[in-house]
Write a protein that holds these residues in place. Structure first.
Motif, PDB file in Angstrom:
ATOM      1  N   LEU A  29       4.629  -2.899   5.281  1.00 13.87           N
ATOM      2  CA  LEU A  29       3.399  -2.380   6.116  1.00 13.87           C
ATOM      3  C   LEU A  29       2.791  -3.169   6.346  1.00 13.87           C
ATOM      4  O   LEU A  29       3.219  -4.620   5.692  1.00 13.87           O
ATOM      5  N   ASP A  32      -3.155  -4.032   6.577  1.00 15.29           N
ATOM      6  CA  ASP A  32      -3.704  -3.535   6.989  1.00 15.29           C
ATOM      7  C   ASP A  32      -3.516  -1.904   6.165  1.00 15.29           C
ATOM      8  O   ASP A  32      -4.226  -1.272   5.040  1.00 15.29           O
ATOM      9  N   GLU A  33      -2.558  -2.129   6.113  1.00 13.76           N
ATOM     10  CA  GLU A  33      -1.658  -0.501   5.879  1.00 13.76           C
ATOM     11  C   GLU A  33      -1.342  -0.918   4.234  1.00 13.76           C
ATOM     12  O   GLU A  33      -1.796   0.164   3.821  1.00 13.76           O
ATOM     13  N   ALA A  36      -4.490  -0.910   1.929  1.00 12.56           N
ATOM     14  CA  ALA A  36      -5.095   0.959   2.073  1.00 12.56           C
ATOM     15  C   ALA A  36      -4.185   2.065   1.091  1.00 12.56           C
ATOM     16  O   ALA A  36      -4.558   2.268  -0.114  1.00 12.56           O
ATOM     17  N   ALA A  37      -3.309   1.692   1.162  1.00 18.36           N
ATOM     18  CA  ALA A  37      -1.556   2.147   0.411  1.00 18.36           C
ATOM     19  C   ALA A  37      -1.770   2.077  -1.309  1.00 18.36           C
ATOM     20  O   ALA A  37      -2.320   2.987  -1.846  1.00 18.36           O
TER      21      ALA A  37
END
Length: 76
Positions: A29, A32-33, A36-37
């Motif tokens: 990813l 940033d994703e 978050a994940a």
């Protein structure tokens, strides 16, 4: 068509399943994703109950992160 080295590595990894009882999930990813994940994973599977953790990670071109999360199947 010739396989890429990554294709070969993926096939070899599927053949040898770790026998340590952990469930693993590999994600690729944007940074940033990915962050978050990982936060969502640890919120769902707390380290104290599931022995969850980031098993490995690496930076890829384009500010992408490939990482493997691991956890026990249940909290007993």
């Amino acid at each position: 068509m010739a396989d890429r080295p990554r294709d070969l590595a993926d096939r070899m990894a599927r053949r040898r399943a770790p026998a340590d009882g952990f469930l693993r999930q590999t994600l690729t990813l944007p940074r940033d994703e990915a962050r978050a994940a990982a936060r969502a994973f640890f919120a769902s599977f707390p380290k104290a109950a599931y022995m969850s953790g980031v098993e490995s990670w690496r930076e890829l071109p384009g500010d992408r992160i490939e990482f493997t999360l691991k956890r026990l199947p249940s909290a007993d």
